[in-house]
Design a protein around this motif. Structure first.
Motif, PDB file in Angstrom:
ATOM      1  N   SER A 174      -4.447  26.476 -45.115  1.00  0.00           N
ATOM      2  CA  SER A 174      -3.227  26.964 -44.487  1.00  0.00           C
ATOM      3  C   SER A 174      -3.302  28.453 -44.165  1.00  0.00           C
ATOM      4  N   TYR A 175      -2.374  28.863 -43.295  1.00  0.00           N
ATOM      5  CA  TYR A 175      -2.222  30.277 -42.964  1.00  0.00           C
ATOM      6  C   TYR A 175      -1.511  31.054 -44.080  1.00  0.00           C
ATOM      7  N   ASP A 176      -1.173  30.386 -45.177  1.00  0.00           N
ATOM      8  CA  ASP A 176      -0.605  31.103 -46.326  1.00  0.00           C
ATOM      9  C   ASP A 176      -1.699  31.655 -47.241  1.00  0.00           C
ATOM     10  N   LYS A 177      -2.978  31.635 -46.753  1.00  0.00           N
ATOM     11  CA  LYS A 177      -4.147  32.176 -47.448  1.00  0.00           C
ATOM     12  C   LYS A 177      -4.631  31.284 -48.590  1.00  0.00           C
ATOM     13  N   LEU A 178      -4.105  30.058 -48.660  1.00  0.00           N
ATOM     14  CA  LEU A 178      -4.468  29.147 -49.735  1.00  0.00           C
ATOM     15  C   LEU A 178      -5.066  27.851 -49.191  1.00  0.00           C
ATOM     16  N   ALA A 179      -5.862  27.196 -50.013  1.00  0.00           N
ATOM     17  CA  ALA A 179      -6.260  25.803 -49.808  1.00  0.00           C
ATOM     18  C   ALA A 179      -5.838  25.041 -51.051  1.00  0.00           C
ATOM     19  N   LYS A 180      -5.498  23.767 -50.876  1.00  0.00           N
ATOM     20  CA  LYS A 180      -5.011  22.982 -52.006  1.00  0.00           C
ATOM     21  C   LYS A 180      -5.644  21.598 -52.017  1.00  0.00           C
ATOM     22  N   CYS A 189       0.028  18.591 -56.388  1.00  0.00           N
ATOM     23  CA  CYS A 189      -1.093  19.490 -56.168  1.00  0.00           C
ATOM     24  C   CYS A 189      -1.922  19.556 -57.445  1.00  0.00           C
ATOM     25  N   THR A 190      -3.200  19.158 -57.369  1.00  0.00           N
ATOM     26  CA  THR A 190      -4.066  19.132 -58.549  1.00  0.00           C
ATOM     27  C   THR A 190      -4.914  20.390 -58.688  1.00  0.00           C
ATOM     28  N   ALA A 191      -5.063  21.165 -57.604  1.00  0.00           N
ATOM     29  CA  ALA A 191      -5.809  22.424 -57.679  1.00  0.00           C
ATOM     30  C   ALA A 191      -5.398  23.312 -56.515  1.00  0.00           C
ATOM     31  N   THR A 192      -5.222  24.594 -56.795  1.00  0.00           N
ATOM     32  CA  THR A 192      -4.945  25.591 -55.768  1.00  0.00           C
ATOM     33  C   THR A 192      -6.149  26.516 -55.659  1.00  0.00           C
ATOM     34  N   GLN A 228     -12.053  26.705 -59.578  1.00  0.00           N
ATOM     35  CA  GLN A 228     -12.819  27.946 -59.698  1.00  0.00           C
ATOM     36  C   GLN A 228     -13.851  28.063 -58.571  1.00  0.00           C
ATOM     37  N   GLN A 229     -14.180  29.323 -58.235  1.00  0.00           N
ATOM     38  CA  GLN A 229     -15.169  29.572 -57.199  1.00  0.00           C
ATOM     39  C   GLN A 229     -16.578  29.326 -57.732  1.00  0.00           C
ATOM     40  N   ILE A 230     -17.404  28.689 -56.891  1.00  0.00           N
ATOM     41  CA  ILE A 230     -18.821  28.511 -57.193  1.00  0.00           C
ATOM     42  C   ILE A 230     -19.630  29.633 -56.553  1.00  0.00           C
ATOM     43  N   ALA A 231     -19.274  29.974 -55.319  1.00  0.00           N
ATOM     44  CA  ALA A 231     -19.978  31.045 -54.603  1.00  0.00           C
ATOM     45  C   ALA A 231     -19.059  31.599 -53.530  1.00  0.00           C
ATOM     46  N   LYS A 232     -19.181  32.907 -53.294  1.00  0.00           N
ATOM     47  CA  LYS A 232     -18.446  33.573 -52.212  1.00  0.00           C
ATOM     48  C   LYS A 232     -19.482  34.181 -51.273  1.00  0.00           C
ATOM     49  N   MET A 233     -19.513  33.697 -50.024  1.00  0.00           N
ATOM     50  CA  MET A 233     -20.539  34.099 -49.063  1.00  0.00           C
ATOM     51  C   MET A 233     -19.943  35.070 -48.047  1.00  0.00           C
TER      52      MET A 233
END
Length: 436
Positions: A174-180, A189-192, A228-233
């Protein structure tokens, strides 16, 4: 008539319509020869049907006799197909109104009969389209008054949706800067996935891993079980508009406005190849022939790459507008463009085998069902289907009140009867089911 030269007979018969030309062949032997003239039937096909350039017609080797009467057979074959399609597509099977504003994106689980739509009204809707189809049929043709859709809520416009795990779970960005990540049955919602600093433009999933991209120039891998993040590219230097897993999760490909596409390792996010020969933003990428990648760009071109080496193999030119969408075909790839055309390309030769140009506005989405037919949605409010053999347009649906935004086709074994279903969404907030 027998006394007239053959050229004069052809000139006279050239003014006849197809039924009259067919009946003329039964008058006598002389008129039969003229009425079976291949050039006359070729002209009738080109005048009566939407047809591509004759040099692109995919003819197979034929005997002399078959070749003599080829175009008459093609004419009657197309006419029969169109008649069948008109009968099969006389009515829309279901209409849903899941959103108050534009539907931007769609994901479908064909086997489960579930569709997920994402809208500018800040929500995504889980739609059991088979149930609504039955309700419409029982309601004497009227849309169902009660629609049991599960709503998934964001605080900004939905940019991308994805169903997975047999439609039990869904992913949205979404344009709210989130994925769910969502449970489709409960809407919980099981994960944000919170890590982007600008609009999140796309999300894709494979196994328990998700990947997102956004206008903060980032591509981020996530563990959906923990959020949680695995990698940020951070290799891209401008907006990243599209990301997807390819080759069964072995790779990821991201497409950016920095004129490049990057191939990443699907396990740890390590960059493998930077594909940077476009001169404008890259809009889409598609895997073809197992080890080839096609990218589409706002520079009006497609490029064919070797996925293993990152080498550019072909530059495919022909579109006169930004190329926005890609879909694999049995012989290569189809591309949709702002120029209002769909082009079919042979891979690996790179030859354009068909130009489908009946749209009056940009092409928004394309898909290619199992039989190879080309299905495309356009901003001119229409959804059109072309024959896979002759590239003649078989049917045109113009029922959306605003531009059509997305299409997909469900095969007969998934529908429970002998007909396929075409699912379409539009900027009018409608979701439609057609039988084909």
């Amino acid at each position: 008539m027998d006394a007239l030269p053959h050229d004069i007979q052809r000139l006279i018969f050239g003014e006849l319509d197809a039924p009259s030309l067919g009946r003329a062949g039964w008058v006598c032997a002389s008129t039969r020869t003229a009425a079976l003239d291949n050039a006359l039937w070729r002209r009738r096909v080109q005048q009566d049907f939407t047809f591509m350039d004759s040099k692109h017609h995919p003819l197979t080797p034929l005997s002399v006799n078959d070749r003599d009467h080829l175009w008459k057979g093609i004419y009657h074959g197309i006419a029969q197909r169109q008649h069948t399609w008109r009968i099969a597509n006389r009515n829309t099977l279901a209409i849903a109104y899941p959103h108050k504003r534009s539907i931007i994106c769609m994901s479908a689980d064909h086997r489960q009969g579930i569709v997920l739509t994402g809208s500018a009204d800040f929500t995504a809707s889980v739609i059991p389209w088979r149930t609504q189809e039955k309700e419409k049929q029982q309601d004497d043709g009227r849309p169902p008054t009660k629609q049991n859709n599960t709503k998934l809520h964001h605080k900004g416009k939905i940019s991308c949706v994805k169903l997975f795990d047999e439609a039990q779970r869904a992913a949205t960005s979404s344009y709210d800067k989130l994925a769910k990540i969502w449970d489709c049955s409960t809407g919980a919602c099981t994960a944000t996935l919170d890590g982007h600093t600008n609009n999140v433009k796309c999300i894709d999933t494979h196994g328990n891993t998700a990947v997102t991209c956004g206008w903060d120039n980032l591509v981020i891998m996530w563990d959906m079980r923990t959020g949680q993040q695995i990698a940020k590219m951070k290799e891209h230097i401008y907006y990243v508009n599209k990301v997807k897993f390819v080759d069964d999760g072995k790779y990821m490909v991201s497409c950016s406005d920095d004129c490049s596409a990057i191939v990443w390792d699907g396990r740890d996010g390590r960059p493998i190849h930077c594909l940077a020969q476009h001169t404008n933003g890259v809009n889409a990428a598609e895997l073809v022939m197992h080890d080839k990648l096609v990218t589409a760009s706002e520079d009006n071109r497609l490029m064919l790459w070797d996925l293993n080496t990152g080498t550019c193999l072909q530059k495919l030119t022909g579109h006169s507008g930004s190329v926005t969408s890609l879909a694999p075909t049995p012989t290569g790839v189809a591309s949709g463009s702002y120029d209002g055309t769909v082009r079919c390309w042979d891979i690996p030769s790179g030859e354009c085998t068909a130009v489908l140009n009946k749209f009056s506005d940009m092409v928004s989405d394309i898909c290619v069902p199992r039989d190879g037919s080309i299905v495309a949605a356009s901003y001119d409010k229409s959804v059109r289907v072309w024959d896979p053999i002759t590239r003649c347009m078989l049917v045109c649906f113009v029922s959306h009140a605003q531009s059509a935004s997305a299409v997909t086709v469900v095969e007969p074994e998934m529908t429970g009867d002998k007909h396929r279903r075409l699912l379409s969404t539009g900027h009018d907030g409608q979701f439609r089911v057609w039988t084909i």
